[in-house]
Design a protein around this motif. Sequence first.
Motif, PDB file in Angstrom:
ATOM      1  N   VAL A  49       1.347  28.231 -53.823  1.00  0.00           N
ATOM      2  CA  VAL A  49       1.650  29.605 -54.252  1.00  0.00           C
ATOM      3  C   VAL A  49       1.849  29.622 -55.768  1.00  0.00           C
ATOM      4  CG1 VAL A  49       3.355  31.468 -54.130  1.00  0.00           C
ATOM      5  CG2 VAL A  49       2.601  30.313 -52.041  1.00  0.00           C
ATOM      6  N   TYR A  50       2.535  28.589 -56.304  1.00  0.00           N
ATOM      7  CA  TYR A  50       2.691  28.484 -57.746  1.00  0.00           C
ATOM      8  C   TYR A  50       1.672  27.544 -58.374  1.00  0.00           C
ATOM      9  CZ  TYR A  50       4.382  27.061 -62.282  1.00  0.00           C
ATOM     10  OH  TYR A  50       4.448  26.762 -63.626  1.00  0.00           O
ATOM     11  N   THR A  51       1.501  26.343 -57.811  1.00  0.00           N
ATOM     12  CA  THR A  51       0.720  25.325 -58.492  1.00  0.00           C
ATOM     13  C   THR A  51      -0.788  25.560 -58.455  1.00  0.00           C
ATOM     14  OG1 THR A  51       0.704  23.962 -56.484  1.00  0.00           O
ATOM     15  CG2 THR A  51       2.475  23.572 -58.073  1.00  0.00           C
ATOM     16  N   ASN A  52      -1.307  26.113 -57.363  1.00  0.00           N
ATOM     17  CA  ASN A  52      -2.756  26.267 -57.207  1.00  0.00           C
ATOM     18  C   ASN A  52      -3.045  27.400 -56.229  1.00  0.00           C
ATOM     19  OD1 ASN A  52      -5.553  25.764 -57.242  1.00  0.00           O
ATOM     20  ND2 ASN A  52      -5.399  24.251 -55.589  1.00  0.00           N
ATOM     21  N   PRO A  53      -2.813  28.652 -56.628  1.00  0.00           N
ATOM     22  CA  PRO A  53      -2.937  29.766 -55.668  1.00  0.00           C
ATOM     23  C   PRO A  53      -4.302  29.857 -54.996  1.00  0.00           C
ATOM     24  CG  PRO A  53      -2.702  30.563 -57.942  1.00  0.00           C
ATOM     25  CD  PRO A  53      -2.376  29.117 -57.962  1.00  0.00           C
ATOM     26  N   ALA A  54      -5.374  29.429 -55.683  1.00  0.00           N
ATOM     27  CA  ALA A  54      -6.694  29.478 -55.051  1.00  0.00           C
ATOM     28  C   ALA A  54      -6.803  28.479 -53.906  1.00  0.00           C
ATOM     29  CB  ALA A  54      -7.782  29.216 -56.088  1.00  0.00           C
ATOM     30  N   GLY A  55      -5.999  27.399 -53.952  1.00  0.00           N
ATOM     31  CA  GLY A  55      -6.032  26.388 -52.896  1.00  0.00           C
ATOM     32  C   GLY A  55      -5.397  26.819 -51.601  1.00  0.00           C
ATOM     33  N   LEU A  56      -4.729  27.964 -51.590  1.00  0.00           N
ATOM     34  CA  LEU A  56      -4.103  28.453 -50.362  1.00  0.00           C
ATOM     35  C   LEU A  56      -5.129  28.807 -49.289  1.00  0.00           C
ATOM     36  CD1 LEU A  56      -1.370  30.774 -51.946  1.00  0.00           C
ATOM     37  CD2 LEU A  56      -0.979  28.576 -50.798  1.00  0.00           C
ATOM     38  N   SER A  57      -6.390  28.935 -49.686  1.00  0.00           N
ATOM     39  CA  SER A  57      -7.430  29.262 -48.703  1.00  0.00           C
ATOM     40  C   SER A  57      -7.608  28.161 -47.669  1.00  0.00           C
ATOM     41  CB  SER A  57      -8.763  29.504 -49.418  1.00  0.00           C
ATOM     42  OG  SER A  57      -9.198  28.323 -50.072  1.00  0.00           O
ATOM     43  N   LEU A  58      -7.067  26.966 -47.933  1.00  0.00           N
ATOM     44  CA  LEU A  58      -7.194  25.851 -46.998  1.00  0.00           C
ATOM     45  C   LEU A  58      -6.009  25.747 -46.041  1.00  0.00           C
ATOM     46  CD1 LEU A  58      -8.732  23.187 -49.383  1.00  0.00           C
ATOM     47  CD2 LEU A  58      -9.899  24.586 -47.683  1.00  0.00           C
ATOM     48  N   LEU A  59      -5.050  26.670 -46.126  1.00  0.00           N
ATOM     49  CA  LEU A  59      -3.981  26.712 -45.145  1.00  0.00           C
ATOM     50  C   LEU A  59      -4.530  27.126 -43.777  1.00  0.00           C
ATOM     51  CD1 LEU A  59      -1.136  28.580 -47.111  1.00  0.00           C
ATOM     52  CD2 LEU A  59      -1.205  26.139 -46.548  1.00  0.00           C
ATOM     53  N   THR A  60      -3.783  26.822 -42.744  1.00  0.00           N
ATOM     54  CA  THR A  60      -4.137  27.337 -41.415  1.00  0.00           C
ATOM     55  C   THR A  60      -3.746  28.810 -41.336  1.00  0.00           C
ATOM     56  OG1 THR A  60      -1.992  26.630 -40.555  1.00  0.00           O
ATOM     57  CG2 THR A  60      -3.839  25.086 -40.334  1.00  0.00           C
ATOM     58  N   ASP A  61      -4.385  29.543 -40.461  1.00  0.00           N
ATOM     59  CA  ASP A  61      -4.059  30.961 -40.314  1.00  0.00           C
ATOM     60  C   ASP A  61      -2.605  31.142 -39.869  1.00  0.00           C
ATOM     61  OD1 ASP A  61      -6.591  31.557 -41.051  1.00  0.00           O
ATOM     62  OD2 ASP A  61      -7.190  32.534 -39.168  1.00  0.00           O
ATOM     63  N   GLY A  62      -1.998  32.203 -40.385  1.00  0.00           N
ATOM     64  CA  GLY A  62      -0.628  32.519 -40.023  1.00  0.00           C
ATOM     65  C   GLY A  62       0.293  32.526 -41.222  1.00  0.00           C
ATOM     66  N   PHE A  63       1.590  32.583 -40.966  1.00  0.00           N
ATOM     67  CA  PHE A  63       2.613  32.599 -42.009  1.00  0.00           C
ATOM     68  C   PHE A  63       3.058  31.184 -42.355  1.00  0.00           C
ATOM     69  CE2 PHE A  63       3.115  36.971 -40.494  1.00  0.00           C
ATOM     70  CZ  PHE A  63       3.271  37.658 -41.689  1.00  0.00           C
ATOM     71  N   HIS A  64       3.305  30.982 -43.656  1.00  0.00           N
ATOM     72  CA  HIS A  64       3.832  29.714 -44.151  1.00  0.00           C
ATOM     73  C   HIS A  64       4.975  30.021 -45.114  1.00  0.00           C
ATOM     74  CE1 HIS A  64       0.321  27.225 -42.778  1.00  0.00           C
ATOM     75  NE2 HIS A  64      -0.248  28.442 -42.795  1.00  0.00           N
ATOM     76  N   LEU A  65       6.086  29.317 -44.937  1.00  0.00           N
ATOM     77  CA  LEU A  65       7.269  29.567 -45.762  1.00  0.00           C
ATOM     78  C   LEU A  65       7.844  28.246 -46.244  1.00  0.00           C
ATOM     79  CD1 LEU A  65       9.600  31.431 -46.816  1.00  0.00           C
ATOM     80  CD2 LEU A  65      10.708  31.076 -44.594  1.00  0.00           C
ATOM     81  N   SER A  66       8.266  28.234 -47.514  1.00  0.00           N
ATOM     82  CA  SER A  66       8.930  27.049 -48.062  1.00  0.00           C
ATOM     83  C   SER A  66      10.179  27.495 -48.826  1.00  0.00           C
ATOM     84  CB  SER A  66       7.999  26.292 -49.009  1.00  0.00           C
ATOM     85  OG  SER A  66       8.657  25.157 -49.554  1.00  0.00           O
ATOM     86  N   LEU A  67      11.287  26.822 -48.551  1.00  0.00           N
ATOM     87  CA  LEU A  67      12.565  27.082 -49.226  1.00  0.00           C
ATOM     88  C   LEU A  67      13.002  25.811 -49.940  1.00  0.00           C
ATOM     89  CD1 LEU A  67      14.419  28.941 -46.324  1.00  0.00           C
ATOM     90  CD2 LEU A  67      13.203  29.982 -48.251  1.00  0.00           C
ATOM     91  N   THR A  68      13.458  25.949 -51.195  1.00  0.00           N
ATOM     92  CA  THR A  68      13.844  24.788 -51.988  1.00  0.00           C
ATOM     93  C   THR A  68      15.149  25.056 -52.722  1.00  0.00           C
ATOM     94  OG1 THR A  68      11.593  23.951 -52.383  1.00  0.00           O
ATOM     95  CG2 THR A  68      13.240  23.380 -54.014  1.00  0.00           C
ATOM     96  N   ASN A  69      15.961  24.015 -52.844  1.00  0.00           N
ATOM     97  CA  ASN A  69      17.081  24.040 -53.789  1.00  0.00           C
ATOM     98  C   ASN A  69      17.015  22.791 -54.657  1.00  0.00           C
ATOM     99  OD1 ASN A  69      19.721  25.099 -54.856  1.00  0.00           O
ATOM    100  ND2 ASN A  69      20.325  23.045 -54.218  1.00  0.00           N
ATOM    101  N   GLN A  70      17.215  22.994 -55.955  1.00  0.00           N
ATOM    102  CA  GLN A  70      17.262  21.895 -56.901  1.00  0.00           C
ATOM    103  C   GLN A  70      18.629  21.859 -57.571  1.00  0.00           C
ATOM    104  OE1 GLN A  70      13.619  21.363 -59.330  1.00  0.00           O
ATOM    105  NE2 GLN A  70      12.875  23.225 -58.334  1.00  0.00           N
ATOM    106  N   SER A  71      19.191  20.674 -57.679  1.00  0.00           N
ATOM    107  CA  SER A  71      20.438  20.454 -58.408  1.00  0.00           C
ATOM    108  C   SER A  71      20.096  19.658 -59.665  1.00  0.00           C
ATOM    109  CB  SER A  71      21.442  19.683 -57.552  1.00  0.00           C
ATOM    110  OG  SER A  71      21.758  20.413 -56.374  1.00  0.00           O
ATOM    111  N   VAL A  72      20.371  20.267 -60.812  1.00  0.00           N
ATOM    112  CA  VAL A  72      19.932  19.712 -62.088  1.00  0.00           C
ATOM    113  C   VAL A  72      21.130  19.219 -62.883  1.00  0.00           C
ATOM    114  CG1 VAL A  72      18.661  20.193 -64.210  1.00  0.00           C
ATOM    115  CG2 VAL A  72      18.016  21.347 -62.085  1.00  0.00           C
ATOM    116  N   PHE A  73      21.002  18.035 -63.472  1.00  0.00           N
ATOM    117  CA  PHE A  73      22.051  17.456 -64.302  1.00  0.00           C
ATOM    118  C   PHE A  73      21.410  16.998 -65.610  1.00  0.00           C
ATOM    119  CE2 PHE A  73      23.056  16.992 -59.865  1.00  0.00           C
ATOM    120  CZ  PHE A  73      24.348  17.493 -59.779  1.00  0.00           C
TER     121      PHE A  73
END
Length: 523
Positions: A49-73
Motif C-alpha cells: 500500500v505504501y512501498t509498491n502500490p502497483a504490486g497490490l495487483s498480485l494479492l488474492t481477491d478480498g480484503f487485506h489488513l495490516s496493523l503495526t506499532n513501532q517503538s522508537v528510541f
Amino acid sequence: MTIKKTCFLLLLTLATSPVFAGGLLTNTNQSVHFLRNPARDASTEIDAVYTNPAGLSLLTDGFHLSLTNQSVFQTREITSTFAPFAANNNGSPTKTYKGEASPPVIPSFQLAYKKDRFVISAGFAISGGGGKATFNHGLASFEAPISMIPVSLTAKGVNTTAYSVDEFMEGRQFIFGFQLNGTYKINDMFSGALGMRLNIVNNAYQGHLRSIQINPVHPTLNPTGATISANTFFSNAATAAQGASNSLAPIIAAGYGSSTMAQLVSAGVLTSAQVTQLSTGLGQNVSSLQASQVQGAYNTAAATYTASAKATADKELDCTQTGWGVTPIIGLNYHYAGLNIGAKYEFITKLNIQNNTIVDDTGLFADGVNTPSDIPAYFAVGAEYQLCKKWKVSGGYHHFFDSDAKMANDKQKFINGGVNEFLFGSEYQISDMFLVSAGGQITRTGVTDNYQSDMSFSLSSYSVGFGGAINVSPKMRLNLAYFFTNYNKWTKTSSNYNGTNLAGTDVFYRTNKVFGIGLDYKF
C-alpha cells in the motif's frame, strides 16, 4: 547580541528530522515489514500500500489488513568545543549536548480490497517527524552567545570569569499521512497505480531561557564580584550610564559642551573626583574629552546596556504549528515468473506551516505567520526474486529530491541533490508457520557542511533490520522485528562559531533503535 534569536530558532528545527528511516523530511518505514527487511520496494504483500502500490495487483481477491506499532528510541548528540564554554564547564571548553526522542507508540495501518483486476487501498502512518525531542540543557547554538558575555565584559575592563544559565527546549513534530490508491492489472506482467497522500502537520514547541548569571567585578555596580543576574547587572549599568549622561546635561546647556573634562575641573565646574567617576564608568580616561563627547559615550553605553538587559531577560516560548499538503503518487509493477520489479514516484508536496502562538517572548514567532516546509519528491525502485519455493532475495534504491524542496531560511541551497539509499534483503520460509527475514540499508546524505548545525543535521549511515513472521492461522500472521541504525559522525569547524567571531567545532552524532510488532489479516 543574538541570544534570543539563536535560542528559539532551534525549537523550529530540532524535531524536523524524522526518527525513522528515510530522507530529511520523509519516513519510509511505515510498517513492521520494513523493519524486518528494508528492501520492500517490490513487495506484493499488504505493505505495498505504501512501498509498491502497483504490486497490490498480485494479492488474492478480498480484503487485506495490516496493523503495526513501532517503538522508537533515538538520541541526538552534539559534542561542541568552544573556548568560552570553559567559564561554565569546570574549565573545559568541550561540552556534550544530548537530546532524546523515544515515542513508544507509533501506529500505522494498511488496508486493501482486490477484485479481479482492480485494487482499492488506503493507509495511515506518520509520514514525517514522528516524535518528541527534549534537550534538558539546551544546545551550543544559543549557549555560545551567552558564553561571550564574560569575554565581552572582560575586554571592556569589567573582569568576568563565569556564567550560568537555565536552558530547556522540547519539540514535537508529527506529519500524519493518509494515503489512498487505485491499482489496475493491465496484463499478467504489468500493473499500474495512482494515488495521493494527505499530509497533516501537527507540531508543538516549548522552551525557556532563564536565570542568566555572571560574576562581573565592577567598582560601583558589583565591587565584590559576586554572582549576579545578568539582566540585573545590565539594567543597573544602563541606569547608571543614563544618570551620568543626565548629570552632564546642565553643563552642556550652560555652554560648556566643547570644553574638555580637564578644563571643566580648572574652571571649577567639575571636581577631580567627578571626572574620575566618569572615567571609571566608561573604562577610560576622559580628561581630554569634551563634555558633549563624554555625554554621547554614556548615551551609547546606556543604549547598549539596555539592549543587553533585554537580551538576557527570561524568555519563554509556547507555539504550535499546523499545515497540510497533498502528495500525488504514481507506480508501476512488472512481474514475470519468480521476478517482480516495482517502482513509484511521489511528487513534491508544497507545504506551509502556520504558527499558533500562545507565548512568544522572542518576537520571532508571530501568531499566524507561515513558514515553508515542502516535502521533497521521492523516487523508489526495487526488485524481488524467488530463488526457490522457500527463499527470496530483494534489493532497492531510493532518491529524495531534497534540494528542490523549499525549506525555512532556504536551507535547501546547501544540499547537493538529496539523500540516496541502497537496500537489500532476504527472507526464508522455514515452515508453513514460521518465516525469518533480514536486510540492510545504506544511506548517503546529500547535505554540505553549510547545512549542518546542532539545530538540524543529516548523517550518512547504515541500518540493519531483522525479524520474522508467524502464521497464527491461515488468515492471520504475526510480525516481529528489530531495526537499528549506525551513523557516521560529522565534524564541522567554524572560524565564526555561531556568530561569535571566534573558532569552534561541533561533532554531530545520533543513534536509532526501533522495535516493531504487527498483525496481517485477510478476509
